[in-house]
Design an enzyme around this catalytic site. Structure first.
Site, PDB file in Angstrom:
ATOM      1  N   PHE A 134      -4.493   3.852  14.889  1.00 60.37           N
ATOM      2  CA  PHE A 134      -4.917   4.814  13.881  1.00 60.37           C
ATOM      3  C   PHE A 134      -6.155   4.266  13.189  1.00 60.37           C
ATOM      4  O   PHE A 134      -6.338   3.039  13.115  1.00 60.37           O
ATOM      5  CB  PHE A 134      -3.821   5.003  12.821  1.00 60.37           C
ATOM      6  CG  PHE A 134      -2.856   6.107  13.159  1.00 60.37           C
ATOM      7  CD1 PHE A 134      -2.967   7.358  12.590  1.00 60.37           C
ATOM      8  CD2 PHE A 134      -1.833   5.879  14.076  1.00 60.37           C
ATOM      9  CE1 PHE A 134      -2.084   8.374  12.909  1.00 60.37           C
ATOM     10  CE2 PHE A 134      -0.940   6.887  14.403  1.00 60.37           C
ATOM     11  CZ  PHE A 134      -1.073   8.146  13.808  1.00 60.37           C
ATOM     12  N   LYS A 161     -13.942   1.344  15.737  1.00 57.01           N
ATOM     13  CA  LYS A 161     -12.652   0.650  15.634  1.00 57.01           C
ATOM     14  C   LYS A 161     -11.957   0.616  16.996  1.00 57.01           C
ATOM     15  O   LYS A 161     -11.356  -0.386  17.373  1.00 57.01           O
ATOM     16  CB  LYS A 161     -11.783   1.372  14.592  1.00 57.01           C
ATOM     17  CG  LYS A 161     -10.770   0.504  13.918  1.00 57.01           C
ATOM     18  CD  LYS A 161     -10.159   1.182  12.697  1.00 57.01           C
ATOM     19  CE  LYS A 161     -10.917   0.843  11.416  1.00 57.01           C
ATOM     20  NZ  LYS A 161     -10.314   1.463  10.225  1.00 57.01           N
ATOM     21  N   ILE A 165      -2.510  -6.757  14.451  1.00 59.28           N
ATOM     22  CA  ILE A 165      -1.483  -6.515  15.477  1.00 59.28           C
ATOM     23  C   ILE A 165      -2.017  -5.619  16.584  1.00 59.28           C
ATOM     24  O   ILE A 165      -1.837  -5.879  17.777  1.00 59.28           O
ATOM     25  CB  ILE A 165      -0.223  -5.899  14.814  1.00 59.28           C
ATOM     26  CG1 ILE A 165       0.317  -6.887  13.778  1.00 59.28           C
ATOM     27  CG2 ILE A 165       0.832  -5.559  15.860  1.00 59.28           C
ATOM     28  CD1 ILE A 165       1.323  -6.301  12.817  1.00 59.28           C
ATOM     29  N   LYS A 198       8.997 -17.805  -9.505  1.00 62.44           N
ATOM     30  CA  LYS A 198       8.251 -16.728 -10.155  1.00 62.44           C
ATOM     31  C   LYS A 198       7.121 -17.309 -11.014  1.00 62.44           C
ATOM     32  O   LYS A 198       7.341 -18.260 -11.770  1.00 62.44           O
ATOM     33  CB  LYS A 198       9.219 -15.917 -11.024  1.00 62.44           C
ATOM     34  CG  LYS A 198       8.570 -14.704 -11.630  1.00 62.44           C
ATOM     35  CD  LYS A 198       9.529 -13.955 -12.534  1.00 62.44           C
ATOM     36  CE  LYS A 198       8.746 -12.944 -13.357  1.00 62.44           C
ATOM     37  NZ  LYS A 198       9.492 -12.481 -14.511  1.00 62.44           N
ATOM     38  N   LYS A 204     -11.041  -2.976  18.585  1.00 57.58           N
ATOM     39  CA  LYS A 204      -9.638  -3.383  18.713  1.00 57.58           C
ATOM     40  C   LYS A 204      -9.141  -3.309  20.145  1.00 57.58           C
ATOM     41  O   LYS A 204      -7.990  -3.627  20.412  1.00 57.58           O
ATOM     42  CB  LYS A 204      -8.775  -2.517  17.804  1.00 57.58           C
ATOM     43  CG  LYS A 204      -9.214  -2.597  16.340  1.00 57.58           C
ATOM     44  CD  LYS A 204      -8.051  -2.492  15.408  1.00 57.58           C
ATOM     45  CE  LYS A 204      -8.516  -2.585  13.976  1.00 57.58           C
ATOM     46  NZ  LYS A 204      -7.434  -2.846  13.049  1.00 57.58           N
ATOM     47  N   ASN A 256       0.853  -1.197   0.000  1.00 58.23           N
ATOM     48  CA  ASN A 256       0.000   0.000   0.000  1.00 58.23           C
ATOM     49  C   ASN A 256       0.885   1.242   0.000  1.00 58.23           C
ATOM     50  O   ASN A 256       2.108   1.155   0.015  1.00 58.23           O
ATOM     51  CB  ASN A 256      -0.958  -0.023   1.193  1.00 58.23           C
ATOM     52  CG  ASN A 256      -0.206  -0.060   2.507  1.00 58.23           C
ATOM     53  OD1 ASN A 256       0.503   0.872   2.854  1.00 58.23           O
ATOM     54  ND2 ASN A 256      -0.337  -1.161   3.236  1.00 58.23           N
ATOM     55  N   ASP A 277      -4.379  -6.154   5.391  1.00 56.86           N
ATOM     56  CA  ASP A 277      -5.365  -7.000   6.073  1.00 56.86           C
ATOM     57  C   ASP A 277      -5.328  -8.442   5.552  1.00 56.86           C
ATOM     58  O   ASP A 277      -5.720  -9.364   6.242  1.00 56.86           O
ATOM     59  CB  ASP A 277      -6.770  -6.428   5.871  1.00 56.86           C
ATOM     60  CG  ASP A 277      -6.963  -5.138   6.664  1.00 56.86           C
ATOM     61  OD1 ASP A 277      -6.392  -5.044   7.761  1.00 56.86           O
ATOM     62  OD2 ASP A 277      -7.658  -4.226   6.170  1.00 56.86           O
TER      63      ASP A 277
END
Ligand code: CTP
Length: 401
Positions: A325, A339, A307, A288, A343, A210, A278
């Site tokens: 975050f 959240k 985590i 490959k 969490k 990302n 995720d």
């Protein structure tokens, strides 16, 4: 507190332009600058630009009688709390390592009894050269502090390690060095920070990733260290330099990040700023994947460990303060609040990562701090380093001595 005084030595490299930003941001944070512009440095930035931003005169030549009469090189180095060399060219570092004193910059560096921070910037081949390696080792052994260099695209068109650290990172390093002993409210506290993206292998050459740059997490780790905490930074693959004054564990995947976090426990504080993938491919191919021999099959994904959730609900070693975050594109506060509950964390920083926000990879951030026992705080758009400083100030209020 009196403004901290920085003597900034600007060497001759294209990265010299970044020192203008360094001066601007540093002054916003209450630092005062005096500057020495080397002759080569003046080829890249003008004395006028530097003096306008620093609002102080620029010194450049050892043999200028007016300079020596007004402010001798000894006074120049003594009247600073910290000497910063940016960009530190291969030549300047070689001079420092050898103790040369043939111009104002090198003479001042030899005469100073203050801590010195260097931000190297050079072509990757020069950075890797044995001579530079030797000089870096000598300077480190002499107690010189380093920030950077980072790896990435260089102005010279090559790719590799040698790019000067960004101004925000240099500022964080400055603050880590200058933090007064009595102003270390988190001394004796242990902190774990996760930062950056994770890479989830598809085969030996491909991965899912990302846009996270790690800037926010690294800045938080630096601010915690500056406040005296003993920090372990667990970082996914980023092009940032390791911040000074902490243990850095570099990992690739979410599972490796979780293992490194577990290994760093127990801790008093955990801040999860990493953009953890995720999902990961159910199987990473050992060889490959070739176009001819594989159908364009759908990737089968399995869920990665969470985590933050693992820390928030840790059965044996839950940190006293767990901060997460919430990157959201819709219903920011509602989703972030949910959240936080889900969490099991204590606080959450919610940021809007919708299109155009520029948060991922950018230098600035706009966040809201959600705490169950306090009203939501909405901070203006700030430099990521400043977001880090504010967060750490809140942490210190809660846990500090
Ligand atoms: N996080 C983590 N491990 C994961 C996923 C996320 O530690 N496997 C942490 C991040 O570091 C961040 C927080 O969880 O502090 C929230 O991340 P975010 O991507 O916003 O949330 P998700 O868990 O992905 O939830 P959703 O997909 O519902 O947005």
């Amino acid at each position: 507190m009196d403004a901290k005084r920085i003597l900034l030595v600007i060497g001759g490299g294209i990265a010299a332009y970044k020192t203008l930003e360094l001066i601007r941001r540093g002054r916003e944070r209450g630092l005062a600058f005096r500057t020495i512009l080397t002759r080569a440095g003046a080829e890249f930035v003008t004395p006028l630009a530097v003096s306008s931003l620093a609002e102080s005169r620029v010194y450049s030549d050892l043999f200028s009688l007016t300079d020596e009469a007004e402010m001798g090189h000894i006074r120049l180095s003594r009247e600073a709390d910290l000497v910063v060399v940016a960009p530190a060219t291969a030549d300047l570092m070689a001079k420092m390592a050898q103790g040369h004193a043939d111009d104002l910059a090198s003479t001042t560096l030899l005469a100073t009894d203050k801590p010195v921070l260097v931000a190297p910037a050079m072509n990757p081949m020069m950075w890797q050269h044995k001579a530079t390696r030797r000089n870096v080792a000598t300077l480190r052994a002499d107690g010189i502090h380093f920030v950077g260099p980072a790896s990435g695209d260089m102005a010279c068109g090559e790719v590799g390690s040698g790019r000067m650290a960004e101004p925000a990172e240099i500022l964080a390093a400055i603050q880590a060095i200058l933090a007064p002993a009595g102003g270390r409210p988190l001394a004796g506290r242990r902190a774990i920070v996760t930062s950056g993206p994770t890479h989830e292998a598809i085969d030996p050459v491909r991965y899912i990733a990302n846009r996270s740059s790690g800037r926010q997490g690294h800045a938080i780790a630096a601010a915690l260290a500056a406040a005296g905490a003993e920090v372990t930074l667990v970082s996914g693959p980023v092009s940032l330099p390791d911040p000074p004054g902490m243990t850095v564990r570099r990992v690739e995947s979410a599972r490796a990040m979780q293992e490194a976090v577990e290994a760093a426990l127990p801790a008093d504080i955990a801040v999860c700023a990493a953009a953890v993938a995720d999902w990961r491919p159910a199987m990473a191919a050992e060889a490959k994947l070739k176009k001819g021999s594989h159908q364009p099959a759908a990737l089968e994904l399995v869920e990665n460990p969470d985590i933050l959730k693992g820390l928030g609900h840790h059965p044996r070693m839950r940190p006293e303060l767990v901060v997460g975050f919430a990157a959201e594109t819709d219903d920011l506060l509602a989703n972030a609040g949910a959240k936080l509950e889900r969490k099991g964390c204590d606080w959450i920083l919610a940021n809007d990562v919708g299109a155009g926000s520029g948060v991922f990879g950018g230098a600035r951030n706009r966040v809201h701090l959600l705490r169950p026992d306090a009203p939501v705080e909405t901070w203006p758009e700030l430099d990521k380093a400043e977001v880090a400083t504010r967060l750490v100030a809140r942490i210190a209020e809660r846990l500090g001595r």
